[in-house]
Design an enzyme around this catalytic site. Sequence first.
Site, PDB file in Angstrom:
ATOM      1  N   HIS A   1       0.361  -1.579   0.275  1.00  0.00           N
ATOM      2  CA  HIS A   1      -0.088  -0.186  -0.032  1.00  0.00           C
ATOM      3  C   HIS A   1       1.039   1.661  -0.184  1.00  0.00           C
ATOM      4  O   HIS A   1       0.546   2.345  -0.187  1.00  0.00           O
ATOM      5  CB  HIS A   1      -1.347   0.014   1.468  1.00  0.00           C
ATOM      6  CG  HIS A   1       0.264  -0.313   2.209  1.00  0.00           C
ATOM      7  ND1 HIS A   1       0.610  -1.202   2.788  1.00  0.00           N
ATOM      8  CD2 HIS A   1      -0.514   1.006   3.270  1.00  0.00           C
ATOM      9  CE1 HIS A   1       0.710  -0.507   4.195  1.00  0.00           C
ATOM     10  NE2 HIS A   1       0.535   0.502   4.670  1.00  0.00           N
ATOM     11  N   THR A   2       2.126   1.253   0.637  1.00  0.00           N
ATOM     12  CA  THR A   2       2.578   1.893   0.258  1.00  0.00           C
ATOM     13  C   THR A   2       3.563   2.236  -0.758  1.00  0.00           C
ATOM     14  O   THR A   2       4.599   3.924  -1.236  1.00  0.00           O
ATOM     15  CB  THR A   2       3.591   1.755   1.421  1.00  0.00           C
ATOM     16  OG1 THR A   2       4.665   1.088   1.562  1.00  0.00           O
ATOM     17  CG2 THR A   2       3.455   2.195   2.569  1.00  0.00           C
TER      18      THR A   2
ATOM     19  N   MET B   1       2.168   2.382  -7.285  1.00  0.00           N
ATOM     20  CA  MET B   1       0.841   1.766  -7.271  1.00  0.00           C
ATOM     21  C   MET B   1      -0.030   2.045  -6.584  1.00  0.00           C
ATOM     22  O   MET B   1      -1.580   1.438  -6.387  1.00  0.00           O
ATOM     23  CB  MET B   1       1.282   0.218  -8.570  1.00  0.00           C
ATOM     24  CG  MET B   1       0.808   0.353  -9.417  1.00  0.00           C
ATOM     25  SD  MET B   1      -0.200   1.203 -10.136  1.00  0.00           S
ATOM     26  CE  MET B   1      -1.536  -0.327 -10.141  1.00  0.00           C
TER      27      MET B   1
ATOM     28  N   GLY C   1      -2.274  -7.674 -10.291  1.00  0.00           N
ATOM     29  CA  GLY C   1      -1.904  -6.978 -11.085  1.00  0.00           C
ATOM     30  C   GLY C   1       0.207  -7.528 -11.312  1.00  0.00           C
ATOM     31  O   GLY C   1       0.453  -6.807 -12.040  1.00  0.00           O
TER      32      GLY C   1
ATOM     33  N   HIS D   1       7.047   5.509 -25.985  1.00  0.00           N
ATOM     34  CA  HIS D   1       7.536   5.327 -24.288  1.00  0.00           C
ATOM     35  C   HIS D   1       8.631   6.859 -23.891  1.00  0.00           C
ATOM     36  O   HIS D   1       9.379   6.852 -24.618  1.00  0.00           O
ATOM     37  CB  HIS D   1       7.780   4.818 -23.565  1.00  0.00           C
ATOM     38  CG  HIS D   1       6.663   3.521 -24.003  1.00  0.00           C
ATOM     39  ND1 HIS D   1       6.086   2.810 -24.764  1.00  0.00           N
ATOM     40  CD2 HIS D   1       5.255   3.473 -22.684  1.00  0.00           C
ATOM     41  CE1 HIS D   1       4.673   1.822 -25.208  1.00  0.00           C
ATOM     42  NE2 HIS D   1       4.855   2.403 -23.341  1.00  0.00           N
TER      43      HIS D   1
ATOM     44  N   LYS E   1      12.169   4.164 -20.623  1.00  0.00           N
ATOM     45  CA  LYS E   1      11.952   2.730 -20.922  1.00  0.00           C
ATOM     46  C   LYS E   1      13.612   2.038 -21.299  1.00  0.00           C
ATOM     47  O   LYS E   1      13.886   2.227 -22.235  1.00  0.00           O
ATOM     48  CB  LYS E   1      10.644   2.282 -21.594  1.00  0.00           C
ATOM     49  CG  LYS E   1      10.131   1.209 -21.485  1.00  0.00           C
ATOM     50  CD  LYS E   1       8.729   1.741 -22.754  1.00  0.00           C
ATOM     51  CE  LYS E   1       7.693  -0.329 -22.868  1.00  0.00           C
ATOM     52  NZ  LYS E   1       7.769  -1.007 -21.622  1.00  0.00           N
TER      53      LYS E   1
ATOM     54  N   THR F   1       2.905  -4.115 -25.196  1.00  0.00           N
ATOM     55  CA  THR F   1       1.682  -3.682 -25.306  1.00  0.00           C
ATOM     56  C   THR F   1       1.501  -3.543 -26.767  1.00  0.00           C
ATOM     57  O   THR F   1       0.871  -4.244 -26.928  1.00  0.00           O
ATOM     58  CB  THR F   1       1.064  -2.546 -24.368  1.00  0.00           C
ATOM     59  OG1 THR F   1       1.423  -1.893 -23.268  1.00  0.00           O
ATOM     60  CG2 THR F   1      -0.049  -2.386 -24.987  1.00  0.00           C
TER      61      THR F   1
END
Lengths: 211, 211, 211, 211
Positions: free
Chosen positions: C8-9, C12, C69, C125, C129, C136
Site C-alpha cells: 500500500h505504500t 501503485m 497485477g 514511451h 524505458k 503492449t
Amino acid sequence: MNYGLIGHTGQMGKAIQEVMTDSRLVYTRDENGRNLIKRPEVIIDFSNRSALSETIKDCREFKCGLVIGTTALTEADFELLHKLAEEVPVVQSYNFSPGINLLKLILRQFSPYMKNWDVEIVEKHHNRKKDAPSGTAIMLQKELGREAKIHSLREGGIPGDHSIIFANDGEVLELSHRAISRKVFAIGAKEAANFVLKKEKGFFSYEEVIL
Amino acid sequence: MNYGLIGHTGQMGKAIQEVMTDSRLVYTRDENGRNLIKRPEVIIDFSNRSALSETIKDCREFKCGLVIGTTALTEADFELLHKLAEEVPVVQSYNFSPGINLLKLILRQFSPYMKNWDVEIVEKHHNRKKDAPSGTAIMLQKELGREAKIHSLREGGIPGDHSIIFANDGEVLELSHRAISRKVFAIGAKEAANFVLKKEKGFFSYEEVIL
Amino acid sequence: MNYGLIGHTGQMGKAIQEVMTDSRLVYTRDENGRNLIKRPEVIIDFSNRSALSETIKDCREFKCGLVIGTTALTEADFELLHKLAEEVPVVQSYNFSPGINLLKLILRQFSPYMKNWDVEIVEKHHNRKKDAPSGTAIMLQKELGREAKIHSLREGGIPGDHSIIFANDGEVLELSHRAISRKVFAIGAKEAANFVLKKEKGFFSYEEVIL
Amino acid sequence: MNYGLIGHTGQMGKAIQEVMTDSRLVYTRDENGRNLIKRPEVIIDFSNRSALSETIKDCREFKCGLVIGTTALTEADFELLHKLAEEVPVVQSYNFSPGINLLKLILRQFSPYMKNWDVEIVEKHHNRKKDAPSGTAIMLQKELGREAKIHSLREGGIPGDHSIIFANDGEVLELSHRAISRKVFAIGAKEAANFVLKKEKGFFSYEEVIL
C-alpha cells in the site's frame, strides 16, 4: 500573368494549370514540340532534368524568369542555373510546399531552445514510395542540428506526412505537416512565379519566396 | 526561499509544494483562513480569481513579489496587477510551461507568413476544468493576430492539449503541445519564483523568465 | 467495499487508494508487517512476485477474491493461482488498462475486414524505458493476425502511447491509446475488484471484466 | 451500367464520373436543366437536399434505383425515401467510405463498454463545405447511443477527418478516420450502384453494401 509551362500534360503540369486561375498559359513545350501564343513573363518547369538546357535557352530568348522544381539536378545543372540568374530571376527548390519550408525555418530557429528535449521524426508516405527516409525528412532533420531517429511508415495512398516530436519530462511539442495533394506543390510554384515577376535577376531558394 | 502559497490544498498547490524542495512554505491562505509562519519573499497563486484581491493585499502587506497563474482574469484584474507591479515584481501567465511559451513565440513570428491559410485551435482538458476556452488557448490565439475559432474538449483526466491547425488548399501545418502532467506548470512556477527574487518590481510574462 | 491491499505504500498502492474512494481499506501487508482492521472482501496485489505465496494464503484465510497485477509470474505461480481460483474468484492480467484491453478486442474482431489495407504500429514511451518494442505493442500486433512493423519512440516522460495505423489508397483509419498516468491501471484494478465481488470463484482475465 | 447523375458538374459529380469507367452517363440534372439520353438503371445523387424531391420524382418516372449521398436530410426527407424504397432499391448513407463504415460498427459494438468515459467528436473539412456538423459526424454520434459534443473545423482543402475521442481519468482512446481524397466516396458510390442493380426494392445502408 502570362506564363510558360514545360511538361504541361504531366500530373504536375495539370496541377499547376489548375491553380494558375488568374493567369494565362501562353507557352508550352514537351516531347511533342513547343507552342508559343505570346511571350511568357515567367517559365515554370517541374518536368525532368533532360528538359533543363532547352528551358534555359527559352528563358534567355524570352528574357523571362524561371521557377524550376526539377529534382536530381547535378552540380553542372546548378552552374547553368546560376549563370542564367545573372540575367533573369530564378527560383530553385526541391520542395515547393510552403508549409514544409515554414517548418524548416521554425526548426532552424527554435530547436536550439529545445537542446535538452528529446526529438524524433515520424514520416508517412504511400506504399509505392521507394526511398526511406524521405528526402524531406532528411532535410528537416538537418535543421535540428543534431541526430534524430527517423521512423518511416509506407501505407496505402498517404501523400506525405512529416512530424517532428520533441519531448521533455513534463511535455510534448509536436510540429506536423501533411500534404493533402500534389496541389500543394502547384500552389508553391504559383507563389514563386509571382515572386519572380517582382525581381530583376538573381538566384533564389523557395524560402526567400515565403519570407 | 521562503514562499507563500494560495490554495495549498488544491491539486496545483500540492504539485507546487512537491517541486519547491529547497524552499520553505511560510504562508498559506485558502477558504479556511490564513496561516502565517514568517514573511514570504514571494507568493505563488494558481488558485482562482475570487482569491486575487486578497492576494494583492497580501503582497502589499509583505512587500513581496507575486507569481500569478490564475486563469480567466478580467481587464480590471490586469489593471490591479499592473498597479501592484509598480511596487513589487509580478510574473503573470496563463501557462507556465516552457513548451507553450516556445509555441507562443513560433506563432508570433511565423503566423504572419500564413495569413492566407485558415487557422483554428483545438484544446483538450480534464472534465473538472470550469473555464472554456482555456486561458492558454486565448493566449495562443492572440499571437495569431487574427480571429481563430477555439474548440474546447473537456474529457476525463487530460492534463492539457493545445493544437493550432493551419490549412490551405494543399496542406495542413499543425503545431501541438501536450502537458504530460501538472508538474510541468509547477516547475515553471518555481522558475518564475526564482526570477522574481532577482527583480525589484515590474510586470513580467513567463517568456521573459525563460529567454 | 472492504478491501485489502498488498504494497500500500508503493506508487501503485497509493494510486489504487486514490481511486477506491467509495471503499474502505481494511487490510494491508508489506515488508513491515500486516495490519488487519476487518475481513477484506477482496485483496488487490500489484506488488511483486515475492509477495505472491503470502497473498494466496491471505485469500484462503479470508475466503476473499483476488485481483493480481504482479508481472513476471512463472508457470508455477500460475498453477497456484488456478488452484486458488477453484475456491475464490481471481482476476489476473499483465495490463489492467481498460482502454488497451478494448483496443485488443477491437483489433481481434475488425482487423479481418481490413486484410487488404496496410498496417503499422507506432508506440511512444519515456526515455527510461529499456525494452523496445513495448510488451503492449507486441500484444496488440498479435491481435492483427499478421506482420506489422512497430516503430518505437523513446522521448521525455511520455507515460505510454500506442497507435495502430491502417491505410488503403483512399483513407486512413487510426486507433490510438494514450495513458495519462499510472492511475489508469488503478482504475482497472478497481473495476476488477467490483467484478470479483459478483463472482463465486474462477480464474478470469481482465477482458472478461470489461465485457 | 446506364446511370443518371444529379449535380454532374460539381466536384463529387466529376469524381463519380472518373470512377464509373465501365458505365455510361445517360441522364443528368442540375440547376441548368435536365439532359436525358436514355433511361438510367440507377440514379446517383450526391448534390444537396434542395434537389431531393425532383430526384425522387425521376426515380419513379424511370422506375430506377437510387444511391443517395446528400447530407443534412430531414425527418421528412427520410420518410419520402422510405416511401420510394417500397417501389425501388435505395441505398442511403452520409458517408460511402469503407473505413467510416467500419468505424460505425466499432462504435456500435464497443461504445457500450465505455459508458462512463467522456466522449467528444472532432471533424475537419475543407472551407467550402456548408453544413456543420458533417452528416458523417452525426451518423457516428448516433452509434454512441448518447450525447457527444461535435466540434467542426472548416479549413483549407481537407477532404474529411473524423475523430471520436474517449477519455477517462487515466487514459484516452481515439478512433480516427481520414479521407485521403474525394475518390474514396466515389468508389463507394460505384459499389452501391452495383449493389442496387441486384435488388428489387428496399431501403439499405452502406453497411449492407460492404458486409
